[in-house]
Write an enzyme that holds these catalytic residues in place. Structure first.
Site, PDB file in Angstrom:
ATOM      1  N   SER A 145       1.308   4.822  21.318  1.00 26.36           N
ATOM      2  CA  SER A 145       1.937   5.004  20.003  1.00 26.36           C
ATOM      3  C   SER A 145       0.847   5.202  18.966  1.00 26.36           C
ATOM      4  O   SER A 145      -0.275   4.699  19.112  1.00 26.36           O
ATOM      5  CB  SER A 145       2.758   3.758  19.637  1.00 26.36           C
ATOM      6  OG  SER A 145       3.080   3.776  18.264  1.00 26.36           O
ATOM      7  N   TYR A 158       4.449  -5.426  19.087  1.00 27.21           N
ATOM      8  CA  TYR A 158       4.538  -4.062  19.632  1.00 27.21           C
ATOM      9  C   TYR A 158       3.146  -3.412  19.644  1.00 27.21           C
ATOM     10  O   TYR A 158       2.724  -2.834  20.650  1.00 27.21           O
ATOM     11  CB  TYR A 158       5.506  -3.254  18.771  1.00 27.21           C
ATOM     12  CG  TYR A 158       5.692  -1.812  19.168  1.00 27.21           C
ATOM     13  CD1 TYR A 158       6.544  -1.460  20.212  1.00 27.21           C
ATOM     14  CD2 TYR A 158       5.035  -0.781  18.482  1.00 27.21           C
ATOM     15  CE1 TYR A 158       6.732  -0.127  20.564  1.00 27.21           C
ATOM     16  CE2 TYR A 158       5.219   0.547  18.827  1.00 27.21           C
ATOM     17  CZ  TYR A 158       6.073   0.872  19.866  1.00 27.21           C
ATOM     18  OH  TYR A 158       6.255   2.191  20.213  1.00 27.21           O
TER      19      TYR A 158
HETATM   20  N1  LIG Z   1      10.255   6.908  18.745  1.00 28.89           N
HETATM   21  C1  LIG Z   1       9.066   6.709  18.208  1.00 28.89           C
HETATM   22  O1  LIG Z   1       8.868   6.859  16.998  1.00 28.89           O
HETATM   23  C2  LIG Z   1       7.911   6.283  19.089  1.00 28.89           C
HETATM   24  C3  LIG Z   1       6.632   6.336  18.535  1.00 28.89           C
HETATM   25  C4  LIG Z   1       5.563   5.938  19.317  1.00 28.89           C
HETATM   26  C5  LIG Z   1       5.766   5.525  20.623  1.00 28.89           C
HETATM   27  N2  LIG Z   1       7.015   5.503  21.156  1.00 28.89           N
HETATM   28  C6  LIG Z   1       7.156   5.072  22.534  1.00 28.89           C
HETATM   29  O2  LIG Z   1       7.872   6.052  23.267  1.00 28.89           O
HETATM   30  C7  LIG Z   1       8.458   5.433  24.409  1.00 28.89           C
HETATM   31  C8  LIG Z   1       9.895   5.907  24.536  1.00 28.89           C
HETATM   32  O3  LIG Z   1      10.640   5.397  23.451  1.00 28.89           O
HETATM   33  P1  LIG Z   1      11.720   6.274  22.647  1.00 28.89           P
HETATM   34  O4  LIG Z   1      11.200   6.437  21.288  1.00 28.89           O
HETATM   35  O5  LIG Z   1      12.079   7.467  23.434  1.00 28.89           O
HETATM   36  O6  LIG Z   1      12.922   5.225  22.536  1.00 28.89           O
HETATM   37  P2  LIG Z   1      14.297   5.140  23.337  1.00 28.89           P
HETATM   38  O7  LIG Z   1      14.864   3.818  23.006  1.00 28.89           O
HETATM   39  O8  LIG Z   1      15.103   6.350  23.068  1.00 28.89           O
HETATM   40  O9  LIG Z   1      13.854   5.176  24.868  1.00 28.89           O
HETATM   41  C9  LIG Z   1      13.355   4.044  25.553  1.00 28.89           C
HETATM   42  C10 LIG Z   1      13.967   4.014  26.938  1.00 28.89           C
HETATM   43  O10 LIG Z   1      13.362   2.946  27.674  1.00 28.89           O
HETATM   44  C11 LIG Z   1      14.396   2.302  28.391  1.00 28.89           C
HETATM   45  N3  LIG Z   1      14.000   0.924  28.702  1.00 28.89           N
HETATM   46  C12 LIG Z   1      13.905  -0.128  27.838  1.00 28.89           C
HETATM   47  N4  LIG Z   1      13.537  -1.243  28.496  1.00 28.89           N
HETATM   48  C13 LIG Z   1      13.410  -0.886  29.812  1.00 28.89           C
HETATM   49  C14 LIG Z   1      13.059  -1.595  30.982  1.00 28.89           C
HETATM   50  N5  LIG Z   1      12.770  -2.906  30.950  1.00 28.89           N
HETATM   51  N6  LIG Z   1      12.998  -0.928  32.152  1.00 28.89           N
HETATM   52  C15 LIG Z   1      13.288   0.398  32.192  1.00 28.89           C
HETATM   53  N7  LIG Z   1      13.646   1.128  31.120  1.00 28.89           N
HETATM   54  C16 LIG Z   1      13.694   0.486  29.940  1.00 28.89           C
HETATM   55  C17 LIG Z   1      15.604   2.355  27.480  1.00 28.89           C
HETATM   56  O11 LIG Z   1      16.817   2.139  28.197  1.00 28.89           O
HETATM   57  C18 LIG Z   1      15.488   3.754  26.892  1.00 28.89           C
HETATM   58  O12 LIG Z   1      16.162   4.708  27.674  1.00 28.89           O
HETATM   59  C19 LIG Z   1       8.300   3.938  24.217  1.00 28.89           C
HETATM   60  O13 LIG Z   1       7.219   3.475  25.025  1.00 28.89           O
HETATM   61  C20 LIG Z   1       7.945   3.818  22.745  1.00 28.89           C
HETATM   62  O14 LIG Z   1       7.201   2.650  22.485  1.00 28.89           O
HETATM   63  C21 LIG Z   1       8.095   5.881  20.406  1.00 28.89           C
END
Ligand SMILES: NC(=O)c1ccc[n+]([C@@H]2O[C@H](COP(=O)([O-])OP(=O)(O)OC[C@H]3O[C@@H](n4cnc5c(N)ncnc54)[C@H](O)[C@@H]3O)[C@@H](O)[C@H]2O)c1
Length: 263
Positions: A145, A158
């Site tokens: 991130s 986080y």
């Molecule tokens: N959206 C943002 O702004 C952003 C920015 C930086 C990093 N990220 C990172 O991107 C990655 C994806 O997140 P996203 O933004 O797509 O959010 P999201 O909530 O849409 O997707 C996260 C997915 O992870 C799954 N998940 C959660 N806990 C789990 C577990 N214990 N085992 C298996 N699956 C699990 C959820 O069911 C969901 O489908 C994450 O690692 C997040 O930290 C997101």
């Protein structure tokens, strides 16, 4: 030189965790579009099945698997089932993640443990599990991130997991490099997904669109490009790091944040 083949993943098998929505779903779709057979792994099986349906509609190959990435035995079983069912595993995207916002002074131990387990220990478990089976030429991509470059109040637990993920990425790159396995990270900027939307649901469960739009426009102004990311932007970086195009890149983190940070 035929550049059209450099980004292709025909004949490869990829596992993407957290691919039931958001950035992981986009990553699974892009890897499948590049020719990989994709294992769409998520705690949310219905979400994973939706991703698979979309990939199949676009003539790609994918299967859905339920997994809790915080459980090392479940992660090992996912990897073993993939190899026994599909014959190999060439790409792992450790992407599943959760975000809990709370001042560090108030974070209870069980909450800190859960964020660590889902966001950080999962990276350790995933890399360890695939290290047993991956062949030279394979690639691991960890979703980190932009928070690795900033401190913001309320996101300390986080941030600790993502900064820790960066450390694991670099150390695994050193340890697995001699075996021809590359390990890199993608650090998305603020992206409209489940994680960013969940913060704007009020006590009655109603999504607060106005507040969400206001935050999105604030986040957009932190980029010289003046917009926020789409999930697809990180997915393209995942494809690059999974493909032959990045064959001499390891231990690196690509920041997909429109220049919001430039470390
Ligand atoms: N959206 C943002 O702004 C952003 C920015 C930086 C990093 N990220 C990172 O991107 C990655 C994806 O997140 P996203 O933004 O797509 O959010 P999201 O909530 O849409 O997707 C996260 C997915 O992870 C799954 N998940 C959660 N806990 C789990 C577990 N214990 N085992 C298996 N699956 C699990 C959820 O069911 C969901 O489908 C994450 O690692 C997040 O930290 C997101």
């Amino acid at each position: 030189m035929d550049l059209s083949t450099v980004f292709r993943l025909d004949g490869k098998v990829a596992v993407v965790t957290g691919a039931g929505s958001g950035i992981g779903r986009a990553g699974a779709e892009v890897l499948a579009a590049a020719g990989a057979r994709v294992v769409v792994a998520d705690l949310d099986l219905a979400g994973a099945e939706e991703t698979v349906a979309g990939i199949k509609e676009a003539d790609g190959e994918a299967v859905a698997r339920q997994v809790d990435v915080a459980d090392p035995h479940a992660v090992t079983a996912l990897v073993d089932e993939t190899v026994s069912g599909l014959g190999q595993l060439d790409v792992l995207v450790n992407n599943a993640g959760i975000m809990i916002r709370r001042p560090l002074t108030e974070v209870p131990p069980e909450e800190f443990d859960r964020v660590l387990a889902v966001n950080l220990k999962s990276v350790l478990y995933g890399c360890q599990a695939v290290a047993r089976v991956m062949r030279p030429g394979s690639a691991i991509v960890n979703t980190l991130s932009t928070i690795i470059d900033f401190a913001t109040a309320g996101t300390g637990s986080y941030a600790a997991t993502k900064k820790g993920g960066e450390a694991l990425t670099r150390t695994f790159a050193l340890e697995l490099g001699p075996r021809g396995i590359r390990v890199n990270g993608v650090a998305p900027g603020w992206t409209d997904t489940g994680i960013t939307r969940q913060r704007h649901v009020d006590d009655s469960g109603r999504f607060q669109q106005d507040r969400f739009d206001e935050l999105a426009s604030r986040m957009a102004s932190s980029s010289p490009l003046g917009t926020v990311a789409e999930s697809l932007d990180s997915a393209y970086a995942v494809l690059y790091l999974a493909s032959e195009a990045s064959r001499f890149v390891t231990g690196h983190v690509i920041r997909v944040n429109g220049g919001a940070s430039m470390a």
